[in-house]
Structures are given as C-alpha cells and as structure tokens.
Design an enzyme around this catalytic site. Structure first.
Site, short mmCIF file in Angstrom:
data_model
loop_
_atom_site.label_atom_id
_atom_site.label_comp_id
_atom_site.label_asym_id
_atom_site.label_seq_id
_atom_site.Cartn_x
_atom_site.Cartn_y
_atom_site.Cartn_z
N HIS A 12 0.83 -1.20 0.00
CA HIS A 12 0.00 0.00 0.00
C HIS A 12 0.87 1.26 0.00
O HIS A 12 1.53 1.54 1.00
CB HIS A 12 -0.89 -0.04 1.25
CG HIS A 12 -1.81 1.12 1.40
ND1 HIS A 12 -1.66 2.05 2.41
CD2 HIS A 12 -2.88 1.52 0.68
CE1 HIS A 12 -2.61 2.96 2.31
NE2 HIS A 12 -3.37 2.66 1.28
N HIS A 54 -0.57 10.43 -3.29
CA HIS A 54 -1.90 10.07 -2.78
C HIS A 54 -2.88 11.23 -2.72
O HIS A 54 -4.04 11.10 -3.09
CB HIS A 54 -1.81 9.44 -1.39
CG HIS A 54 -3.15 9.11 -0.82
ND1 HIS A 54 -3.90 10.01 -0.08
CD2 HIS A 54 -3.92 7.99 -0.93
CE1 HIS A 54 -5.04 9.45 0.26
NE2 HIS A 54 -5.09 8.23 -0.24
CA CA Z 1 -4.92 4.05 -3.02
#
Ligand code: CA
Length: 300
Positions: A12, A54
């Site tokens: 992640h 992000h």
């Molecule tokens: Ca993501």
C-alpha cells in the site's frame, strides 16, 4: 489469490510502514520484500504529467509551503494540479504529517523531514518496477488508482484515459500482464470498461458507506473483477465476503497496518488471521508487506 492459493500482498503506497509513502525507495523496498503488487495513487500536474502521489494537495507530504509561499488556494492548501512537473521536482517528500499540523500521522515510522525523497512520475515508477522485475527475476505487479476522476475532469484533465494509455505503453493490457486498475468512482470504472474492454482488471474500491447488498455487488460484477472494501466491512460480519464470492468478485480489503490496529485487535497476527485463514481473501493492501508475507509463510 496467487497460483499457489495464497492471497496476493499489495504494498500500500510502497513499503510505507518503513519509508515515506509513494517514494521510489519505498517501492524498491517493497519489491525486495517480495510484495506481489506495488500500489500507485495517480494524480496530475498542471502540465498534464502523471504523478504517483496520494493526496490532491501537497501540504501533508512535502515542503511546498516553504518553497512556494503565496501559491496556496483560498482554503490554504497547495494543489498538485496547480504546479508544473518542474516545480514539483523541487519539493522534498516527507513522512505523512497530520492535517492539523500536530506532527507525524504514524510517529514510530521513518523520521519526518529526513532524507531526500522526491515525487515520482508514473513513468519513472513503472521504469523502476520493470527494471527490478528484470534484475531480480521476480515480477511484482502494478496496482494503479485513478484518484478523484471527477475532480480532474473539472480541471479539464482526463486522468483515467491518460493512466490507461500509459499502462498500455508499458505493456499492461490484461490481468496476465500483472496489473490492476482501482477507483472509488463506479461511473469511471464503467467508462474504462466500455472504452478499454473487459480484459482490463478493475477493482471497485468501497468505503464504509458503500452499498454492499447482493444486488449492488452483482452490479459491480458487471464491470469489475473485484472489490476493495475496508477491513471493517469484511469482518467480523462475513456477509460481504460471502455475497461478493457469489458474484464471482475478488476481495482485496484495505489497509493492514501493524502500527494502527483496528479496535478489538491486540496484535497484527490477530488481525491477519481471520482474513487469511477464515475469510481467505484474495489479496490484502498493507503498509507492512514483509510482515504479511512472513505470516502467510509461517502458517503454510
Ligand atoms: Ca490508493
């Protein structure tokens, strides 16, 4: 699942438990740890370059406020799409800070404001991954998210198409090429499906407010290969996972963090066990790919 029947481990934002998220060192570390897929969140710069980053704004992850005074919007934030790639390249990326400025989001992780990390472009990251795939002889896949497609459209930028075209240029066309495309926006995934065909492996991300009725999941199965629900949606109520299976959907829950356990779990092992051994999910998003891989190996 991999060919060996174990869940795929999705790093992640990289090995983000150990190095700042979405930096090339963090991706290299995740590759070296043996992650099956490396995740990319993709946003655009003002000159139409794709960035692996992000947030839509730069404030919690870079020194933008110091480097570009006076460039914030009225809300006080500096947005990626207001800066050119050349400008973005001058920023230093740091460990994620809390939105209220009270310090690092994960205090025990890599020290803030240390190191010389940069925002990578998607092409730079794909070059890194494919280079490592070649030099190590082990293929890690790509798992790219179309970030806020509606917001990018408002800024006259077709993010999804640019992302799909870039992936194609790097050889990612079908699941066999080792990739997924993920998005929270169902309309965008339906559009991608219509335009690029059913061979592009799509994952519908779901937040806690998402409709996970049998009917809704069957509808998702009409355009996507799987779902990415939160941990809390999938356990302890097993209903979502069994309904998703009925619809033939893959299940890739997010996000497994050893240093931020959901309420009711005392250890990371205690969190992983029901997902891997009882629910038998097809994959997991984790900030700690090494720990998930070790857990899977240990349990055979
Ligand atoms: Ca993501």
């Amino acid at each position: 699942m991999t060919g060996s029947g174990r869940p795929v481990v999705i790093a992640h934002r990289g090995a983000s438990g150990y190095l700042p998220e979405h930096t090339l060192p963090g991706k290299a570390l995740a590759h070296g740890m043996g992650a099956d897929f490396l995740e990319q969140d993709v946003v655009a710069s003002s000159d139409g370059q794709l960035l692996v980053f992000h947030d839509l704004h730069l404030d919690q992850l870079t020194d933008v406020g110091r480097q570009f005074p006076g460039r914030a919007r009225p809300d006080g934030r500096h947005y990626c799409i207001d800066f050119s790639l050349q400008e973005l390249r001058t920023l230093t990326v740091t460990e994620r800070q809390r939105g209220d400025g009270s310090g690092p989001r994960f205090p025990a992780r890599f020290p803030a404001n240390t190191g010389s990390f940069r925002i990578p472009t998607l092409e730079e990251e794909l070059d890194l991954i494919q280079g490592l795939n070649r030099s190590t002889g082990r293929r890690a896949g790509v798992y790219a998210e179309i970030k806020a497609p509606g917001w990018h459209t408002e800024h006259r930028f077709g993010l999804g198409d640019r992302l799909l075209e870039t992936l194609r240029a790097f050889g990612y066309r079908t699941a066999a090429d080792g990739f997924f495309v993920q998005c929270f926006c169902a309309a965008e995934l339906r559009r991608v499906r219509a335009r690029y065909g059913g061979d592009v492996p799509l994952i519908q991300l779901l937040d806690d407010a998402g409709d996970v009725s049998r009917e809704a999941l069957a509808a998702i199965a009409g355009y996507a290969q799987g779902i990415g629900p939160t941990i809390g949606m999938a356990w302890p109520d097993r209903g979502l996972v069994s309904r998703a299976r009925e619809s033939g959907l893959l299940i890739h829950p997010y996000t497994f963090r050893a240093d931020d356990l959901p309420e009711g779990f005392r250890t990371f092992t205690e969190l992983l066990t029901p997902f891997i051994e009882l629910l038998e999910v097809d994959g997991l998003f984790t900030d700690f790919p090494d720990l998930v891989i070790a857990h899977i190996r240990q349990r055979g």
